[in-house]
Design a protein around this motif. Structure first.
Motif, PDB file in Angstrom:
ATOM      1  N   GLY A  93      -4.665  -6.763  30.710  1.00  0.00           N
ATOM      2  CA  GLY A  93      -4.733  -7.907  31.601  1.00  0.00           C
ATOM      3  C   GLY A  93      -4.434  -7.596  33.043  1.00  0.00           C
ATOM      4  O   GLY A  93      -4.862  -8.333  33.936  1.00  0.00           O
ATOM      5  N   SER A 111     -14.085 -14.486  28.909  1.00  0.00           N
ATOM      6  CA  SER A 111     -12.767 -15.134  28.929  1.00  0.00           C
ATOM      7  C   SER A 111     -12.777 -16.508  28.285  1.00  0.00           C
ATOM      8  O   SER A 111     -11.724 -17.006  27.866  1.00  0.00           O
ATOM      9  CB  SER A 111     -12.259 -15.246  30.375  1.00  0.00           C
ATOM     10  OG  SER A 111     -13.004 -16.211  31.105  1.00  0.00           O
ATOM     11  N   ARG A 112     -13.955 -17.118  28.197  1.00  0.00           N
ATOM     12  CA  ARG A 112     -14.060 -18.453  27.596  1.00  0.00           C
ATOM     13  C   ARG A 112     -14.369 -18.405  26.102  1.00  0.00           C
ATOM     14  O   ARG A 112     -14.453 -19.456  25.450  1.00  0.00           O
ATOM     15  CB  ARG A 112     -15.158 -19.255  28.322  1.00  0.00           C
ATOM     16  CG  ARG A 112     -14.880 -19.474  29.804  1.00  0.00           C
ATOM     17  CD  ARG A 112     -15.859 -20.450  30.417  1.00  0.00           C
ATOM     18  NE  ARG A 112     -17.215 -19.903  30.516  1.00  0.00           N
ATOM     19  CZ  ARG A 112     -17.668 -19.217  31.564  1.00  0.00           C
ATOM     20  NH1 ARG A 112     -16.868 -18.975  32.595  1.00  0.00           N
ATOM     21  NH2 ARG A 112     -18.913 -18.784  31.586  1.00  0.00           N
ATOM     22  N   GLU A 165      -9.092 -11.647  33.163  1.00  0.00           N
ATOM     23  CA  GLU A 165      -9.811 -12.589  32.298  1.00  0.00           C
ATOM     24  C   GLU A 165      -9.307 -12.517  30.855  1.00  0.00           C
ATOM     25  O   GLU A 165      -9.470 -13.467  30.089  1.00  0.00           O
ATOM     26  CB  GLU A 165     -11.314 -12.277  32.318  1.00  0.00           C
ATOM     27  CG  GLU A 165     -11.963 -12.384  33.687  1.00  0.00           C
ATOM     28  CD  GLU A 165     -11.983 -11.043  34.428  1.00  0.00           C
ATOM     29  OE1 GLU A 165     -12.814 -10.888  35.346  1.00  0.00           O
ATOM     30  OE2 GLU A 165     -11.171 -10.153  34.088  1.00  0.00           O
ATOM     31  N   LEU A 166      -8.683 -11.377  30.482  1.00  0.00           N
ATOM     32  CA  LEU A 166      -8.197 -11.186  29.119  1.00  0.00           C
ATOM     33  C   LEU A 166      -6.676 -11.203  29.036  1.00  0.00           C
ATOM     34  O   LEU A 166      -6.103 -10.785  28.030  1.00  0.00           O
ATOM     35  CB  LEU A 166      -8.723  -9.858  28.556  1.00  0.00           C
ATOM     36  CG  LEU A 166     -10.240  -9.651  28.574  1.00  0.00           C
ATOM     37  CD1 LEU A 166     -10.606  -8.334  27.891  1.00  0.00           C
ATOM     38  CD2 LEU A 166     -10.957 -10.822  27.920  1.00  0.00           C
ATOM     39  N   PRO A 177      -5.578 -14.476  26.104  1.00  0.00           N
ATOM     40  CA  PRO A 177      -6.697 -14.930  25.278  1.00  0.00           C
ATOM     41  C   PRO A 177      -6.264 -15.873  24.171  1.00  0.00           C
ATOM     42  O   PRO A 177      -5.120 -15.855  23.718  1.00  0.00           O
ATOM     43  CB  PRO A 177      -7.236 -13.622  24.686  1.00  0.00           C
ATOM     44  CG  PRO A 177      -6.036 -12.730  24.618  1.00  0.00           C
ATOM     45  CD  PRO A 177      -5.211 -13.078  25.829  1.00  0.00           C
ATOM     46  N   MET A 180     -17.477 -10.828  32.390  1.00  0.00           N
ATOM     47  CA  MET A 180     -16.069 -10.986  32.009  1.00  0.00           C
ATOM     48  C   MET A 180     -15.628 -12.447  32.095  1.00  0.00           C
ATOM     49  O   MET A 180     -14.828 -12.906  31.264  1.00  0.00           O
ATOM     50  CB  MET A 180     -15.181 -10.121  32.914  1.00  0.00           C
ATOM     51  CG  MET A 180     -15.291  -8.628  32.663  1.00  0.00           C
ATOM     52  SD  MET A 180     -14.760  -8.119  31.007  1.00  0.00           S
ATOM     53  CE  MET A 180     -13.050  -8.659  31.017  1.00  0.00           C
ATOM     54  N   ALA A 181     -16.118 -13.181  33.071  1.00  0.00           N
ATOM     55  CA  ALA A 181     -15.781 -14.612  33.172  1.00  0.00           C
ATOM     56  C   ALA A 181     -16.277 -15.359  31.938  1.00  0.00           C
ATOM     57  O   ALA A 181     -15.577 -16.232  31.400  1.00  0.00           O
ATOM     58  CB  ALA A 181     -16.381 -15.202  34.443  1.00  0.00           C
ATOM     59  N   TYR A 227     -12.315  -8.795  19.683  1.00  0.00           N
ATOM     60  CA  TYR A 227     -13.700  -9.166  19.951  1.00  0.00           C
ATOM     61  C   TYR A 227     -14.641  -8.213  19.213  1.00  0.00           C
ATOM     62  O   TYR A 227     -14.365  -7.020  19.113  1.00  0.00           O
ATOM     63  CB  TYR A 227     -14.020  -9.048  21.441  1.00  0.00           C
ATOM     64  CG  TYR A 227     -13.478 -10.134  22.324  1.00  0.00           C
ATOM     65  CD1 TYR A 227     -13.936 -11.450  22.215  1.00  0.00           C
ATOM     66  CD2 TYR A 227     -12.548  -9.837  23.313  1.00  0.00           C
ATOM     67  CE1 TYR A 227     -13.455 -12.435  23.062  1.00  0.00           C
ATOM     68  CE2 TYR A 227     -12.068 -10.822  24.172  1.00  0.00           C
ATOM     69  CZ  TYR A 227     -12.526 -12.122  24.036  1.00  0.00           C
ATOM     70  OH  TYR A 227     -12.049 -13.100  24.871  1.00  0.00           O
TER      71      TYR A 227
END
Length: 382
Positions: free
Chosen positions: A82, A162-163, A87-88, A91, A158-159, A123
């Motif tokens: 992170g 992140s979702r 973004e991670l 999570p 990456m954005a 992931y």
């Protein structure tokens, strides 16, 4: 014993592949055999220096680059990612693998560098592709067969990532593919340099891998093979031509499967691993780092849960490690991986053997195609 030419040519003759290049190295003895043609039209014969989309054979090369950053002291295995990949940093995880994508809980601990290297970040793809949390990985992140011109640039990618919730808690399960793409972004963020530039400086140039890159320049397109899949009817259908998706640099250089290469370039990289990190009198990786890459990091239950992906195999950093012999070529400690575009590269440290097979027909699933099995059988001398 059948020779290498005949082993490969039988598959060209049957029409299952337009051509292939096989390389088997045993110590100082190197056997290389191109057979067939660069495309189904027979435009030109396959050559030793023909260029292929190597797909997931990319993964060990990117893992080696991460190990270089660890040796440089830029990152450490237990570091939470992170700090470079915010973004991670926090999570969410689906409550259970089969749960809806909005039924989530917080991750119990951060994702670490070693989680990415061992493909246990949470992931990726399990053996069951029907799970709800996998859908956005395929539709939004374009995970699956490589399609470099369709994937957004790293920051946007990456954005989006992140979702999307993790499928498992960090460190809990082995999941395929996406951790290697994240490794590529991590390298770029840590170094402040594009991934292609770092790989070129630290790996490809020192090893003389002159044809390995994320795109094929115009002056080399005449050596670039066409890429096919088996169609719903008889025959092969074109997926990508030489002037297609790999003819210009992608916005997202995929650490999971974006590289093109040749048989000799792959031999240079895997030969470095076989020589415990040494090539041309230079120590590119320490023997300890090579051992970490080529050692199984999965528990028996994690291997079992991987399904057909890792039948008889474990996972090191960036590639599989043979654990339980299921075929004559599955020698314990054999390390490497296959590419979904019809490629494979392995080393067997106990015998000093290195094998590279490059063909250009998409694999239909996790089962190895007949040309690979016959090639490995030949290399094993059975």
């Amino acid at each position: 014993m059948t020779n290498l030419h005949d082993t490969l040519h039988q598959h060209v003759s049957s029409g299952s592949v337009p051509g292939a290049v096989g390389l088997v190295a045993r110590g100082d003895r190197i056997e290389v055999q191109p057979v067939g043609f660069v495309d189904v039209d027979g435009t030109s014969p396959m050559a030793r220096d023909s260029i292929f989309r190597i797909a997931s054979v990319t993964k060990p090369m990117v893992a080696a680059a991460v190990m270089m950053l660890i040796e440089d002291g830029r990152i450490a295995p237990d570091d939470p990612v992170g700090q470079w990949l915010p973004e991670l940093a926090s999570p969410n995880v689906v409550r259970a693998p089969f749960a809806p994508i909005d039924d989530v809980v917080p991750a119990t601990r951060p994702i670490t560098v070693s989680d990415l290297l061992s493909s246990k970040a949470g992931y990726g793809f399990p053996s069951d592709f029907s799970l709800p949390a996998l859908a956005p990985l395929i539709s939004e992140l374009k995970q699956g067969p490589p399609q470099p011109q369709l994937v957004p640039a790293p920051d946007e990618w990456m954005a989006t990532l992140s979702r999307i919730p993790l499928l498992h808690q960090p460190g809990e399960a082995w999941l395929y593919n996406i951790a290697s793409d994240i490794q590529g972004v991590l390298i770029a963020r840590v170094t402040g340099r594009p991934l292609p530039d770092f790989l070129a400086e630290r790996l490809f140039e020192p090893l003389g891998m002159v044809d390995t890159a994320f795109a094929v320049p115009a002056d080399k397109l005449d050596r670039f093979t066409s890429y096919y899949r088996t169609g719903p009817k008889v025959g092969l259908e074109l997926v990508d031509a030489p002037d297609g998706q790999w003819s210009k640099p992608p916005a997202f250089p995929s650490g999971a499967g974006g590289l093109v290469s040749t048989a000799d370039d792959c031999r240079a990289f895997y030969g470095m691993l076989l020589a415990e990190g040494t090539a041309a009198g230079r120590q590119l990786l320490s023997p300890g780092s090579v051992r970490l890459m080529t050692t199984n990091h999965l528990t028996p239950s994690q291997r079992e849960e991987s399904g057909l992906f890792l039948e008889g195999m474990g996972w090191g950093y960036g590639g599989s490690v043979d654990v339980e012999p299921t075929e004559p070529w599955n020698v314990p400690g054999r390390y490497g991986w296959v590419g979904g575009t019809g490629t494979a590269a392995y080393i067997t440290p106990s015998t000093g053997t290195l094998t590279v097979l490059l063909s250009q027909v998409e694999m239909a699933g996790p089962s190895f195609p007949a040309v690979m099995r016959d090639f490995w059988r030949y290399a094993a001398g059975v």
